[in-house]
Design an enzyme around this catalytic site. Structure first.
Site, PDB file in Angstrom:
ATOM      1  CG  ASN A   7       5.092  -7.586  22.181  1.00 29.13           C
ATOM      2  OD1 ASN A   7       4.522  -7.485  21.098  1.00 29.13           O
ATOM      3  ND2 ASN A   7       4.847  -6.765  23.175  1.00 29.13           N
ATOM      4  CG  HIS A  10       6.030  -4.067  16.626  1.00 33.03           C
ATOM      5  ND1 HIS A  10       5.260  -2.927  16.555  1.00 33.03           N
ATOM      6  CD2 HIS A  10       6.628  -4.052  17.839  1.00 33.03           C
ATOM      7  CE1 HIS A  10       5.416  -2.233  17.681  1.00 33.03           C
ATOM      8  NE2 HIS A  10       6.239  -2.903  18.474  1.00 33.03           N
ATOM      9  CG  HIS A  43      -0.022  -3.211  24.486  1.00 30.93           C
ATOM     10  ND1 HIS A  43       0.874  -2.173  24.624  1.00 30.93           N
ATOM     11  CD2 HIS A  43      -1.175  -2.773  25.064  1.00 30.93           C
ATOM     12  CE1 HIS A  43       0.285  -1.164  25.260  1.00 30.93           C
ATOM     13  NE2 HIS A  43      -0.959  -1.498  25.523  1.00 30.93           N
ATOM     14  NE  ARG A  45      -0.616   1.833  22.083  1.00 33.86           N
ATOM     15  CZ  ARG A  45       0.417   2.279  22.813  1.00 33.86           C
ATOM     16  NH1 ARG A  45       1.473   1.530  22.998  1.00 33.86           N
ATOM     17  NH2 ARG A  45       0.382   3.484  23.332  1.00 33.86           N
ATOM     18  NE  ARG A  49      -0.558   3.115  18.682  1.00 34.85           N
ATOM     19  CZ  ARG A  49       0.212   3.946  19.386  1.00 34.85           C
ATOM     20  NH1 ARG A  49       1.510   3.782  19.419  1.00 34.85           N
ATOM     21  NH2 ARG A  49      -0.315   4.932  20.059  1.00 34.85           N
ATOM     22  CD  GLU A  70       2.740  -5.290  27.012  1.00 36.07           C
ATOM     23  OE1 GLU A  70       2.568  -4.156  26.524  1.00 36.07           O
ATOM     24  OE2 GLU A  70       3.732  -5.981  26.804  1.00 36.07           O
ATOM     25  CB  THR A 101       4.858   0.959  26.746  1.00 40.04           C
ATOM     26  OG1 THR A 101       3.928   0.212  25.973  1.00 40.04           O
ATOM     27  CG2 THR A 101       4.296   1.190  28.131  1.00 40.04           C
ATOM     28  CD  GLU A 151       7.543  -6.803  31.194  1.00 43.18           C
ATOM     29  OE1 GLU A 151       6.601  -7.610  31.246  1.00 43.18           O
ATOM     30  OE2 GLU A 151       7.990  -6.349  30.121  1.00 43.18           O
ATOM     31  CG  HIS A 194      10.147  -1.037  26.316  1.00 40.98           C
ATOM     32  ND1 HIS A 194      10.819  -0.187  25.477  1.00 40.98           N
ATOM     33  CD2 HIS A 194       8.832  -0.887  26.025  1.00 40.98           C
ATOM     34  CE1 HIS A 194       9.935   0.461  24.730  1.00 40.98           C
ATOM     35  NE2 HIS A 194       8.728   0.052  25.037  1.00 40.98           N
TER      36      HIS A 194
HETATM   37  N1  PXP Z   1       7.224  -5.338  28.021  1.00 43.62           N
HETATM   38  C1  PXP Z   1       6.249  -4.400  27.982  1.00 43.62           C
HETATM   39  C2  PXP Z   1       5.433  -4.196  29.213  1.00 43.62           C
HETATM   40  C3  PXP Z   1       6.003  -3.649  26.817  1.00 43.62           C
HETATM   41  O1  PXP Z   1       5.042  -2.719  26.802  1.00 43.62           O
HETATM   42  C4  PXP Z   1       6.766  -3.925  25.672  1.00 43.62           C
HETATM   43  C5  PXP Z   1       6.503  -3.180  24.406  1.00 43.62           C
HETATM   44  O2  PXP Z   1       5.230  -3.401  23.957  1.00 43.62           O
HETATM   45  C6  PXP Z   1       7.749  -4.918  25.752  1.00 43.62           C
HETATM   46  C7  PXP Z   1       7.973  -5.591  26.941  1.00 43.62           C
HETATM   47  C8  PXP Z   1       8.578  -5.303  24.569  1.00 43.62           C
HETATM   48  O3  PXP Z   1       9.332  -4.230  24.165  1.00 43.62           O
HETATM   49  P1  PXP Z   1      10.102  -4.320  22.768  1.00 43.62           P
HETATM   50  O4  PXP Z   1       9.038  -4.435  21.716  1.00 43.62           O
HETATM   51  O5  PXP Z   1      10.845  -3.037  22.718  1.00 43.62           O
HETATM   52  O6  PXP Z   1      10.971  -5.534  22.828  1.00 43.62           O
END
Ligand code: PXP
Length: 245
Positions: A7, A10, A43, A45, A49, A70, A101, A151, A194
């Site tokens: 992901n 960030h 994602h 949003r 952001r 996402e 999330t 998930e 997550h």
């Molecule tokens: N899976 C989903 C559905 C999420 O919303 C997120 C966070 O955006 C992640 C995985 C990844 O989480 P993390 O950034 O904490 O590794």
């Protein structure tokens, strides 16, 4: 094989802190692809952001590995997904005031609306995944609405690990283990994610029913110290070790 979805949200968070074009999340995605990611997760949003609409356009054009898009279950996001037709769409709950999330989707409470919401996405050829807590009621509802993938939210498990609350962590791991097996028995493909870090990834990676992990925040942070290729390479190594062991 256990797939790793990286992901890159960030990288966009850092970019947006200055309002310019640097650092570019698409460049991060291409590097992650080179480093062995099996997919990229982004994602979009409602408040934009981090990831912006143009990032999704560029990711769709430049990636050769699948994009896991996402999004919240809103009409706007559904239109965007139907325009791009990404490989996978992961439906997540979204609150403006949250930092990330926080929980899983309440599928059981909104079963009819969600069934209607995901039907066109499935018809467009997207694999629909639902982000939920390890809760039998939610898994059964996700199955009934026609999702192919769930998930499992690993946030609580990871938080307990980080806080040194090992009894609670182990309880949560037990729940995740049982629910991964339950969902697999219904024919759902199981993903998890997550909050995963080098320190807590292995017990989740070792669950045989889990086919994909989605990891972002920790990997992007670690990339600052190790570089992205090394950071992802180490996660891949730990996942493979857990799977083999
Ligand atoms: N899976 C989903 C559905 C999420 O919303 C997120 C966070 O955006 C992640 C995985 C990844 O989480 P993390 O950034 O904490 O590794």
């Amino acid at each position: 094989m256990l797939r790793l979805g990286v992901n890159i949200d960030h990288v966009a968070t850092v970019r947006n802190a200055r309002g310019g074009a640097y650092p570019d999340p698409v460049r991060a995605a291409l590097l992650a692809q080179k480093a062995g990611a099996d997919g990229i997760t982004a994602h979009l949003r409602e408040d934009r952001r981090h990831i912006m609409d143009e990032d999704i356009d560029k990711l769709m054009k430049s990636l050769t590995i699948p994009l896991n898009f996402e999004m919240a279950a809103t009409a706007e996001m559904q239109q965007i997904a139907l325009r791009h037709k990404p490989h996978a769409v992961c439906i997540v709950p979204e609150k403006r005031e949250e930092r990330t999330t926080e929980g899983g989707l309440e599928v059981a409470r909104e079963e009819n609306q969600l069934a209607h919401f995901i039907a066109p996405l499935r018809e467009a050829g997207c694999r629909v995944s639902i982000f939920i807590a390890a809760d039998q009621k939610q898994i059964e509802a996700a199955h009934r609405i026609g999702a192919e993938v769930i998930e499992l939210h690993t946030g609580a498990y990871c938080d307990f690990h980080a806080e040194g609350k090992f009894d609670e962590r182990d309880q949560e791991l037990k729940r995740l283990t049982e629910m991964a097996s339950f969902a697999d028995g219904l024919g759902l493909e199981v993903h998890a994610g997550h909050g995963l870090t080098y320190g807590c990834v292995q017990p989740i990676a070792a669950l045989p029913e889990v086919k994909e992990l989605n990891i972002g925040h920790f990997l992007m942070g670690e990339s600052m110290f190790l570089g992205m290729e090394n950071a992802i390479g180490e996660m891949r190594r730990l996942m493979d070790e857990a799977r083999e062991g």
